[in-house]
Design an enzyme around this catalytic site. Structure first.
Site, short mmCIF file in Angstrom:
data_model
loop_
_atom_site.label_atom_id
_atom_site.label_comp_id
_atom_site.label_asym_id
_atom_site.label_seq_id
_atom_site.Cartn_x
_atom_site.Cartn_y
_atom_site.Cartn_z
N ARG A 1 0.85 -1.18 0.00
CA ARG A 1 0.00 0.00 0.00
C ARG A 1 0.88 1.23 0.00
NH1 ARG A 1 -1.16 2.20 4.84
NH2 ARG A 1 0.12 1.46 6.53
N THR A 2 0.30 2.34 -0.39
CA THR A 2 1.07 3.58 -0.51
C THR A 2 1.31 4.17 0.86
OG1 THR A 2 -0.04 3.98 -2.61
CG2 THR A 2 1.13 5.81 -1.62
N LEU A 3 2.58 4.30 1.22
CA LEU A 3 2.93 4.91 2.50
C LEU A 3 3.47 6.31 2.31
CD1 LEU A 3 4.68 1.76 3.88
CD2 LEU A 3 2.59 2.73 4.80
N ASP B 1 -5.01 2.75 1.84
CA ASP B 1 -4.15 2.61 0.67
C ASP B 1 -4.50 3.70 -0.33
OD1 ASP B 1 -3.72 0.07 -1.91
OD2 ASP B 1 -2.42 1.73 -1.27
#
Lengths: 248, 280
Positions: free
Chosen positions: A21-23, A125
């Protein structure tokens, strides 16, 4: 510590190990400015995409046409913008294939994107973007101009003028002071250039290469990139280190 | 139709290339009481003949609002119709939630048809026993569709389904070419006259018919799908009867056959029992 905690939560939510997921965003675009004017909507941004603090890409088109009636501009993670363009492509393609006289207008696309952004946020996310949606579509009262924004947490609203990123702090005050309902295209360009110039001087991630786009009932036009004149001839900039301690 | 060894399963073809279960489902539509639909460029009207099982009960509901811009009239197994109306309402609501705009009627009719088709190709399902007249709006104006248990659907200027619908179809066939320019009032009147044809002698009153209209007003806003109240229906019926008693006006004959006939004219009656019947 916080990152790994969030990661574990995401893994549990996502149903197992190896869930991505986008962090953080990696390749990012900066502000987009847009406003309604007499014949439609005008949108502008620079053509730069940064990789952290490096100005890595300098010819990036961050405003695209969507269908017949809309323009979308994005700041934030550029790969997420490309993904969003793919989703919009699917939508507009199926519309086109129907060929039944119905087409998605800016309001519908804005509503759709709001759902997408908000749902992704709820899954932890996000699509790491601030999106600006502008367009013109025939409604019951004639041609209706539309301009709205949706960001990575799903906050969305409609306004006569929008700016994302640093533009929120630097361009919006100018727009609030000087925007009028009946701006001609030339006046709108001047106003937008004023905002772009402020951002060029003050936002360190901006570059001197801009694109302006407009959308009217006739359709959308994205103009080729150009640069603005800047003025650095101030006395304080000559010999800036004169008199400073430790210099020669 | 006679029973034969290929009609037990919906997933069994007959040697002549027919799916008998689907055709039997279409027979169920013909058993229901009549429904009529017609449209102009801006408005669509649905009408149904009310049938009560016995004097003590209320009549079956046959006309349903699906969204502000769409509604259906059904004939056949009303339980199946109720379930499909719920499906249609859901589709409209979901679309409106995501896109903040009404689902175009043509796309709604397609989703309904795809749902019906599924039931013609699963051994554990049966076709829906209900035909639906779907009326509604999209960007290009008012539309009327007929959705069949077979999963087929067509667009119509005017159509009638259910028992004794042929009488209504004949009535509509004589007039449909003018419908596009009709006012909403004229549409309502013709719908009531068409329903009257299916009653075969029984007197038309506001208690044995239901009528609903949807359209775009002159100023471009939507006139939402709504049933017309029985008092107004009775007034219209009374004024129609008064006009009938007056010397008959010229019934416009279909002279303009020169231009290409509209592709969505109501089809002729069912062909001989041997040939695979078209979806009617």
């Amino acid at each position: 510590m916080d990152g790994s905690h969030a990661n574990a939560a995401a893994a549990a939510a996502g149903g197992g190990e190896g869930t991505q997921r986008t962090l953080n965003p990696y390749v990012t675009g900066n502000s987009v400015i847009a406003m309604k004017y007499k014949d439609g909507v005008i949108m502008a941004c620079d053509t730069g995409a940064s990789y952290g603090s490096t100005l890595r890409y300098k010819s990036v088109e961050r405003i695209k046409a969507v269908g017949k009636h809309s323009l979308i501009g994005a700041s934030g993670e550029f790969s997420d913008f490309q993904e969003i363009l793919r989703y919009l492509d699917e939508l507009t393609l199926s519309d086109h294939m129907w060929d039944d006289g119905n087409s998605l207008g800016p309001k519908e696309i804005h509503a759709y994107l709001t759902r997408v952004m908000y749902n992704r946020r709820n899954k932890f996310d996000p699509l790491w973007n601030s999106l600006v949606l502008g367009g013109v579509k025939k409604g019951p009262k004639g041609d209706e101009k539309y301009l709205g924004m949706v960001n990575m947490i799903g906050t969305h609203f409609e306004e006569n003028h929008i700016a994302t990123g640093f533009g929120n702090h630097m361009a919006v005050p100018i727009l609030r002071g000087e925007w009028r309902e009946d701006l001609t295209f030339e006046e709108a360009v001047k106003l937008i250039e004023k905002c772009l110039l402020v951002l060029l001087y003050r936002d360190r991630s901006s570059i001197n290469k801009f694109q302006i786009a407009k959308i009217t009932t006739e359709g959308s036009t994205i103009y080729p990139p150009y640069a603005l004149k800047t003025n650095w001839g101030f006395a304080a900039f000559e010999n800036p280190s004169q008199g400073a301690v430790g210099t020669w | 139709m006679f029973r034969n060894q290929y009609d037990t399963d919906v997933t069994t073809w007959s040697p002549a290339g027919r799916l008998f279960q689907v055709e039997y489902a279409m027979e169920a539509v013909k058993q229901g009481s009549a429904c009529v639909g017609l449209r102009s460029a801006t408005h669509a009207v649905l009408a149904a003949a009310n049938k009560a099982n016995n004097e003590l009960s209320s009549h079956q509901r046959k006309v349903f609002r699906v969204a502000d811009h769409a509604g259906v009239a059904l004939a056949g197994l009303t339980a199946d119709g109720r379930v499909l109306s719920r499906f249609l309402r859901n589709e409209c609501i979901n679309h409106a939630f995501v896109y903040d705009a009404p689902l175009p009627i043509s796309r709604l009719a397609l989703r309904l048809a795809d749902k019906a088709q599924v039931c013609t190709q699963r051994s554990w399902k049966r076709p829906y026993g209900v035909g639906l007249l779907v009326a509604g709006l999209d960007e290009s104006g008012a539309h009327l569709y007929y959705n069949c248990p077979s999963g087929n659907y067509f667009e119509y200027q005017a159509f009638a389904i259910g028992s004794r619908s042929q009488a209504a179809k004949t009535y509509l066939e004589r007039r449909f070419e003018k419908f596009n320019d009709y006012t909403p009032d004229q549409l309502i009147r013709d719908a009531l006259s068409a329903i009257k044809e299916t009653l075969q002698g029984e007197k038309l009153t506001s208690s044995n018919c239901t009528i609903a209209i949807v359209g775009t007003k002159e100023d471009g806003t939507v006139e939402p799908f709504s049933m017309i109240d029985s008092q107004r229906i009775q007034e219209i019926i009374d004024s129609m009867e008064a006009a009938d008693e007056a010397p008959p006006a010229d019934v416009p004959m279909q002279e303009e056959g020169g231009d290409a006939p509209p592709a969505d004219a109501p089809p002729a009656d069912a062909p001989a029992a041997d040939a695979a019947p078209m979806d009617i």
